[in-house]
Design an enzyme around this catalytic site. Structure first.
Site, PDB file in Angstrom:
ATOM      1  N   SER A 268      35.867  42.359  47.061  1.00  0.00           N
ATOM      2  CA  SER A 268      35.601  40.811  46.811  1.00  0.00           C
ATOM      3  C   SER A 268      36.363  39.925  47.917  1.00  0.00           C
ATOM      4  O   SER A 268      37.050  40.467  48.670  1.00  0.00           O
ATOM      5  CB  SER A 268      36.513  40.593  45.444  1.00  0.00           C
ATOM      6  OG  SER A 268      36.300  39.075  45.396  1.00  0.00           O
TER       7      SER A 268
ATOM      8  N   TYR B 113      43.317  40.294  38.981  1.00  0.00           N
ATOM      9  CA  TYR B 113      42.000  40.482  39.692  1.00  0.00           C
ATOM     10  C   TYR B 113      42.238  40.549  41.131  1.00  0.00           C
ATOM     11  O   TYR B 113      41.908  41.377  41.798  1.00  0.00           O
ATOM     12  CB  TYR B 113      41.003  39.471  39.303  1.00  0.00           C
ATOM     13  CG  TYR B 113      39.881  39.620  40.020  1.00  0.00           C
ATOM     14  CD1 TYR B 113      38.673  40.440  39.369  1.00  0.00           C
ATOM     15  CD2 TYR B 113      39.204  38.912  41.116  1.00  0.00           C
ATOM     16  CE1 TYR B 113      37.551  40.802  39.912  1.00  0.00           C
ATOM     17  CE2 TYR B 113      38.091  39.211  41.824  1.00  0.00           C
ATOM     18  CZ  TYR B 113      37.056  39.965  41.060  1.00  0.00           C
ATOM     19  OH  TYR B 113      35.874  40.254  41.519  1.00  0.00           O
TER      20      TYR B 113
HETATM   21  P1  NAD Z   1      29.273  42.490  35.907  1.00  0.00           P
HETATM   22  O1  NAD Z   1      30.043  42.098  34.784  1.00  0.00           O
HETATM   23  O2  NAD Z   1      27.725  42.301  35.571  1.00  0.00           O
HETATM   24  O3  NAD Z   1      29.520  44.051  36.269  1.00  0.00           O
HETATM   25  C1  NAD Z   1      30.499  44.903  36.027  1.00  0.00           C
HETATM   26  C2  NAD Z   1      30.096  46.025  35.579  1.00  0.00           C
HETATM   27  O4  NAD Z   1      31.237  46.944  35.346  1.00  0.00           O
HETATM   28  C3  NAD Z   1      29.687  45.955  34.032  1.00  0.00           C
HETATM   29  O5  NAD Z   1      28.240  46.499  34.120  1.00  0.00           O
HETATM   30  C4  NAD Z   1      30.582  46.582  33.128  1.00  0.00           C
HETATM   31  O6  NAD Z   1      29.787  47.392  31.977  1.00  0.00           O
HETATM   32  C5  NAD Z   1      31.223  47.710  34.097  1.00  0.00           C
HETATM   33  N1  NAD Z   1      32.469  48.322  33.770  1.00  0.00           N
HETATM   34  C6  NAD Z   1      33.278  47.497  33.344  1.00  0.00           C
HETATM   35  N2  NAD Z   1      34.479  48.326  32.776  1.00  0.00           N
HETATM   36  C7  NAD Z   1      33.964  49.830  33.168  1.00  0.00           C
HETATM   37  C8  NAD Z   1      34.502  50.841  33.077  1.00  0.00           C
HETATM   38  N3  NAD Z   1      35.739  51.027  32.432  1.00  0.00           N
HETATM   39  N4  NAD Z   1      33.762  52.050  33.607  1.00  0.00           N
HETATM   40  C9  NAD Z   1      32.381  51.907  34.023  1.00  0.00           C
HETATM   41  N5  NAD Z   1      31.931  50.657  34.074  1.00  0.00           N
HETATM   42  C10 NAD Z   1      32.411  49.190  33.616  1.00  0.00           C
HETATM   43  O7  NAD Z   1      29.694  41.751  37.438  1.00  0.00           O
HETATM   44  P2  NAD Z   1      29.311  42.186  38.580  1.00  0.00           P
HETATM   45  O8  NAD Z   1      29.560  40.551  39.266  1.00  0.00           O
HETATM   46  O9  NAD Z   1      28.135  42.611  38.857  1.00  0.00           O
HETATM   47  O10 NAD Z   1      30.640  42.866  39.152  1.00  0.00           O
HETATM   48  C11 NAD Z   1      30.349  44.173  39.918  1.00  0.00           C
HETATM   49  C12 NAD Z   1      31.599  44.252  40.987  1.00  0.00           C
HETATM   50  O11 NAD Z   1      31.462  43.226  41.944  1.00  0.00           O
HETATM   51  C13 NAD Z   1      33.213  44.059  40.092  1.00  0.00           C
HETATM   52  O12 NAD Z   1      33.738  44.988  41.116  1.00  0.00           O
HETATM   53  C14 NAD Z   1      33.640  42.610  40.673  1.00  0.00           C
HETATM   54  O13 NAD Z   1      34.697  42.494  40.805  1.00  0.00           O
HETATM   55  C15 NAD Z   1      32.570  42.529  42.064  1.00  0.00           C
HETATM   56  N6  NAD Z   1      32.534  41.139  42.644  1.00  0.00           N
HETATM   57  C16 NAD Z   1      31.651  40.438  42.148  1.00  0.00           C
HETATM   58  C17 NAD Z   1      31.386  39.097  42.389  1.00  0.00           C
HETATM   59  C18 NAD Z   1      30.416  37.920  42.049  1.00  0.00           C
HETATM   60  O14 NAD Z   1      30.520  36.983  42.398  1.00  0.00           O
HETATM   61  N7  NAD Z   1      29.570  38.380  40.921  1.00  0.00           N
HETATM   62  C19 NAD Z   1      32.162  38.822  43.683  1.00  0.00           C
HETATM   63  C20 NAD Z   1      33.185  39.614  44.236  1.00  0.00           C
HETATM   64  C21 NAD Z   1      33.164  40.825  43.596  1.00  0.00           C
END
Ligand code: NAD
Length: 269
Positions: free
Chosen positions: A154, A167
């Protein structure tokens, strides 16, 4: 589209929604057989819907339930997939979540839960992936590298985030986990890199974009003046998984519309 990942097997963790789903679809479009990992029975339906989309587009994939924070489940997932598909070539360590709290009120449970999924989950999956790559050995007709790991970090691996210390600590931890593993296994031709998304429109940050006022306020942090989409991350993941990035390892690639460019200084500070 050129099938740059033809005959390769990719696991994308947390791929039943958001960025993981976007990455899974792009890897499948590039020819990989994709394992759409999801954590619990209640995410099965969403994971199956991602697989259905992949197949409807002519790609290949299956869903697989595994909680990445649980060692025995991760070991079982890699063993099952190696049996079913022969090996694994690409791991996208994407699963992640937030449990936000003012720091002085943060419980140990909130701290451990976020670190357990975001950081320990990446450790467990990366360790099993490396073990599988080493066991399988090189297949130069598929890929110049022995294996590829992409960690979803991130912008918060470098931007401090008040109210989200657990986080931000998990993402800062991912940075040095990724770089240390990249350094250790570069001589074996295993490439390990991170993608650092900025604000991507997914369920994790809905409150930051689901009203016009929230979106307007978010855009003050994004010089490129649009919120990111899961496909933006998917395209970067295909590149990092393919031989097009064969000389890149240990890198944090920021895909953030300029969020890390200190936008507050754009009008002279
Ligand atoms: P999201 O909530 O849609 O996706 C997260 C996914 O992780 C979900 O599908 C959830 O079911 C899964 N998950 C949670 N716990 C789990 C576990 N124990 N085992 C397996 N799967 C698990 O959100 P997202 O934005 O798609 O996030 C995906 C990644 O991207 C994360 O690591 C998040 O920190 C990172 N991220 C997102 C953003 C953003 O702006 N959306 C920015 C920076 C980083």
């Amino acid at each position: 589209m050129e099938k740059k990942l033809k005959d390769q097997v990719a696991i994308v963790t947390g791929a039943s929604s958001g960025i993981g789903a976007g990455v899974a679809k792009k890897l499948a479009e590039a020819g990989a057989t994709v394992i759409v990992n999801h954590p619990v029975p209640s995410t099965q339906e969403a994971a199956d819907a991602v697989v259905a989309e992949i197949r409807a587009d002519g790609g290949q994939g299956i869903s697989y339930q595994c909680d990445v924070s649980k060692e025995e489940e991760v070991i079982r997932m890699f063993a099952d997939l190696a049996r079913q598909f022969g090996t694994v070539d690409i791991l996208v360590n994407n699963a992640g979540l937030q449990r936000d709290s003012p720091f002085n009120e943060m419980t140990l449970e909130q701290w451990n839960f976020v670190l357990g999924v975001n950081l320990t989950g990446q450790f467990l999956c990366a360790r099993e992936a490396i073990r599988e790559f080493l066991k399988r050995g090189p297949v130069p007709q598929r890929s110049s590298a022995l294996g590829k790991i992409i960690c979803m970090s991130s912008v918060h691996e470098v931007i401090p985030w008040a109210g989200h210390a657990n986080y931000a600590a998990s993402k800062g931890g991912i940075m040095l986990l990724m770089k240390s593993v990249a350094q250790e296994f570069a001589p074996k031709k295993i490439r390990v890199n991170s993608i650092c998304p900025g604000a991507i429109q997914t369920p994790i940050n809905r409150q930051a974009w689901d009203t016009p006022e929230a979106l307007q306020s978010l855009l003050t942090l994004i010089p490129y003046q649009r919120i990111g989409q899961p496909e933006d991350i998917g395209k970067a993941a295909v590149w990092l998984a393919s031989d097009d990035s064969d000389y890149i390892t240990g890198a944090s690639i920021f895909v953030d519309g300029g969020m890390t460019l200190y936008p507050g200084f754009s009008t002279n500070g």
